[in-house]
Write an enzyme that holds these catalytic residues in place. Structure first.
Site, PDB file in Angstrom:
ATOM      1  N   SER A 139       0.980  -0.936  -0.260  1.00  0.00           N
ATOM      2  CA  SER A 139      -0.058  -0.007   0.363  1.00  0.00           C
ATOM      3  C   SER A 139       1.153   1.310  -0.087  1.00  0.00           C
ATOM      4  CB  SER A 139      -1.132  -0.059   1.219  1.00  0.00           C
ATOM      5  OG  SER A 139      -1.929   1.125   1.381  1.00  0.00           O
ATOM      6  N   TYR A 152      -2.428  -1.731  10.457  1.00  0.00           N
ATOM      7  CA  TYR A 152      -2.657  -1.410   8.958  1.00  0.00           C
ATOM      8  C   TYR A 152      -1.369  -1.159   8.206  1.00  0.00           C
ATOM      9  CZ  TYR A 152      -4.033  -1.698   4.140  1.00  0.00           C
ATOM     10  OH  TYR A 152      -4.015  -2.190   2.577  1.00  0.00           O
TER      11      TYR A 152
HETATM   12  N1  LIG Z   1      -7.733  -0.574  -1.997  1.00  0.00           N
HETATM   13  C1  LIG Z   1      -7.525   0.008  -1.505  1.00  0.00           C
HETATM   14  O1  LIG Z   1      -7.632   1.516  -0.834  1.00  0.00           O
HETATM   15  C2  LIG Z   1      -6.087  -0.006  -1.311  1.00  0.00           C
HETATM   16  C3  LIG Z   1      -4.918   0.425  -0.922  1.00  0.00           C
HETATM   17  C4  LIG Z   1      -3.803  -0.461  -1.136  1.00  0.00           C
HETATM   18  C5  LIG Z   1      -4.054  -1.791  -0.747  1.00  0.00           C
HETATM   19  N2  LIG Z   1      -4.698  -2.062  -0.936  1.00  0.00           N
HETATM   20  C6  LIG Z   1      -4.969  -4.029  -0.581  1.00  0.00           C
HETATM   21  O2  LIG Z   1      -5.257  -4.630  -1.357  1.00  0.00           O
HETATM   22  C7  LIG Z   1      -5.804  -5.698  -1.141  1.00  0.00           C
HETATM   23  C8  LIG Z   1      -7.030  -6.046  -1.240  1.00  0.00           C
HETATM   24  O3  LIG Z   1      -7.837  -5.268  -1.258  1.00  0.00           O
HETATM   25  P1  LIG Z   1      -9.480  -4.322  -1.773  1.00  0.00           P
HETATM   26  O4  LIG Z   1      -8.875  -3.080  -1.718  1.00  0.00           O
HETATM   27  O5  LIG Z   1      -9.363  -5.487  -2.862  1.00  0.00           O
HETATM   28  O6  LIG Z   1     -10.335  -4.618  -0.219  1.00  0.00           O
HETATM   29  P2  LIG Z   1     -11.405  -6.190  -0.520  1.00  0.00           P
HETATM   30  O7  LIG Z   1     -12.551  -6.139  -1.627  1.00  0.00           O
HETATM   31  O8  LIG Z   1     -11.958  -6.205   1.012  1.00  0.00           O
HETATM   32  O9  LIG Z   1     -10.526  -7.238  -0.755  1.00  0.00           O
HETATM   33  C9  LIG Z   1      -9.695  -8.703   0.519  1.00  0.00           C
HETATM   34  C10 LIG Z   1     -10.003  -9.546  -0.056  1.00  0.00           C
HETATM   35  O10 LIG Z   1      -9.268 -10.172   0.670  1.00  0.00           O
HETATM   36  C11 LIG Z   1      -9.820 -11.487   1.284  1.00  0.00           C
HETATM   37  N3  LIG Z   1      -9.813 -11.424   2.612  1.00  0.00           N
HETATM   38  C12 LIG Z   1      -9.736 -11.432   3.690  1.00  0.00           C
HETATM   39  N4  LIG Z   1      -9.505 -11.449   4.924  1.00  0.00           N
HETATM   40  C13 LIG Z   1      -9.109 -13.241   4.825  1.00  0.00           C
HETATM   41  C14 LIG Z   1      -8.885 -14.022   5.175  1.00  0.00           C
HETATM   42  N5  LIG Z   1      -8.555 -14.446   6.488  1.00  0.00           N
HETATM   43  N6  LIG Z   1      -8.469 -15.071   4.775  1.00  0.00           N
HETATM   44  C15 LIG Z   1      -8.905 -14.885   2.932  1.00  0.00           C
HETATM   45  N7  LIG Z   1      -9.294 -14.076   2.161  1.00  0.00           N
HETATM   46  C16 LIG Z   1      -8.771 -13.027   2.941  1.00  0.00           C
HETATM   47  C17 LIG Z   1     -11.848 -10.608   1.046  1.00  0.00           C
HETATM   48  O11 LIG Z   1     -12.205 -12.414   1.147  1.00  0.00           O
HETATM   49  P3  LIG Z   1     -13.253 -12.850   2.475  1.00  0.00           P
HETATM   50  O12 LIG Z   1     -13.575 -11.348   2.922  1.00  0.00           O
HETATM   51  O13 LIG Z   1     -14.275 -13.814   1.339  1.00  0.00           O
HETATM   52  O14 LIG Z   1     -12.602 -13.608   2.927  1.00  0.00           O
HETATM   53  C18 LIG Z   1     -10.798 -10.092   0.291  1.00  0.00           C
HETATM   54  O15 LIG Z   1     -11.645 -10.536  -0.912  1.00  0.00           O
HETATM   55  C19 LIG Z   1      -5.406  -5.919   0.172  1.00  0.00           C
HETATM   56  O16 LIG Z   1      -4.361  -5.901   0.218  1.00  0.00           O
HETATM   57  C20 LIG Z   1      -5.164  -4.405   1.099  1.00  0.00           C
HETATM   58  O17 LIG Z   1      -4.415  -3.812   1.862  1.00  0.00           O
HETATM   59  C21 LIG Z   1      -6.256  -2.165  -1.022  1.00  0.00           C
END
Ligand SMILES: NC(=O)c1ccc[n+]([C@@H]2O[C@H](COP(=O)([O-])OP(=O)(O)OC[C@H]3O[C@@H](n4cnc5c(N)ncnc54)[C@H](OP(=O)(O)O)[C@@H]3O)[C@@H](O)[C@H]2O)c1
Length: 252
Positions: A139, A152
């Site tokens: 991130s 985080y």
């Molecule tokens: N969106 C942003 O602004 C942003 C910015 C920087 C970095 N990121 C990173 O990008 C990645 C994806 O995030 P996103 O924004 O796409 O959010 P998201 O839609 O909430 O995706 C997170 C995914 O992780 C899965 N997950 C969470 N806990 C888990 C567990 N214990 N075991 C297996 N799967 C798990 C969730 O699925 P289930 O709940 O079904 O398991 C969900 O599909 C993350 O690492 C996040 O930190 C996002």
């Protein structure tokens, strides 16, 4: 590395960034397995596409990672790309008395131990492939922390440092190590985030990110324009200023 003909595992592929990357890589001619805890979301990602597969996995659970990795290698012996994308983000109040550590503990288990355990379980297999790639999703907050989500930000800084170290250790092997550091993107990662207009639209983020992955010589760090201010803050001598601005303007 070739952009098609690979077999990819994308954790957290049931929503947000993981889902869209999974679909993009599938469209490029790759076999894609999406993993997460919610079977219905994973099935929605696949939506009947041939060459896409769903597997349930809880990355917080070490025993589940072992079970999952063993079965995955058996079912997909050509697996050569791992995307550690699953993650969670939540606010913490360190002024509470007592301080509730549950968010910090869950965050570290999911965002730090999860990728480490899964990588350890799959790395010997990846190393046995002709070419392989490990992609860790960090991130912009790895570089300038959001004070409202201390664990985080710390988890992503940890994965940044771990990724750099793995890249060094694996430099003479077949495994290429890449970091993907997104800015704020409109997904359901935290409440209200999917409609926050100050965040980058998901489709724009995916389009810009795929420009880097669509070329064979993907850079070590994939950082879209919007995330560059955070990535470069320290080097540019602007860390304190950017930290203050980021935290004072946080809308979550
Ligand atoms: N969106 C942003 O602004 C942003 C910015 C920087 C970095 N990121 C990173 O990008 C990645 C994806 O995030 P996103 O924004 O796409 O959010 P998201 O839609 O909430 O995706 C997170 C995914 O992780 C899965 N997950 C969470 N806990 C888990 C567990 N214990 N075991 C297996 N799967 C798990 C969730 O699925 P289930 O709940 O079904 O398991 C969900 O599909 C993350 O690492 C996040 O930190 C996002």
């Amino acid at each position: 590395m070739k952009t098609g003909g690979n077999t990819l595992l994308i954790t957290g592929g049931g929503s947000g960034i993981g889902r869209e990357l999974a679909r993009e890589f599938h469209a490029l001619g790759n076999t894609v397995i999406v993993a997460g805890r919610t079977a219905s979301s994973l099935e929605e990602t696949i939506d009947g596409r041939e060459g896409m597969f769903a597997r349930t996995l809880d990355v917080q659970d070490a025993a589940d990672i072992t079970r999952f990795a063993t079965a995955l290698i058996e079912d997909f012996p050509s697996l050569n790309v791992l995307f550690n994308n699953a993650g969670m983000m939540a606010k913490e109040d360190w002024l509470a008395d007592p301080v509730d550590l549950s968010v910090a503990e869950n965050t570290m288990a999911t965002n730090v131990l999860g990728p480490m355990r899964l990588t350890a379980a799959l790395l010997p297999h990846l190393r046995a492939q002709p070419v392989a790639r490990l992609v860790n999703v960090t991130s912009g907050l790895a570089f300038v922390p959001l004070a409202h989500t201390p664990a985080y930000s710390a988890s992503k800084a940890a994965i940044h440092a771990w990724t750099q170290s793995l890249r060094y250790q694996l430099q003479d092997t077949n495994v290429e190590v890449i970091e993907l550091a997104p800015p704020g993107v409109r997904t359901a990662l935290t409440p209200g985030q999917s409609t926050r207009t100050s965040y980058m639209p998901l489709e724009d983020f995916i389009a810009e990110t795929m420009e880097s992955f669509r070329i064979e010589d993907t850079p070590d760090e994939v950082v879209v324009q919007r995330a560059k201010m955070l990535r470069a803050a320290e080097a540019n001598g602007q860390h304190a200023e950017v930290f203050q601005m980021l935290n004072d303007n946080y809308e979550g």
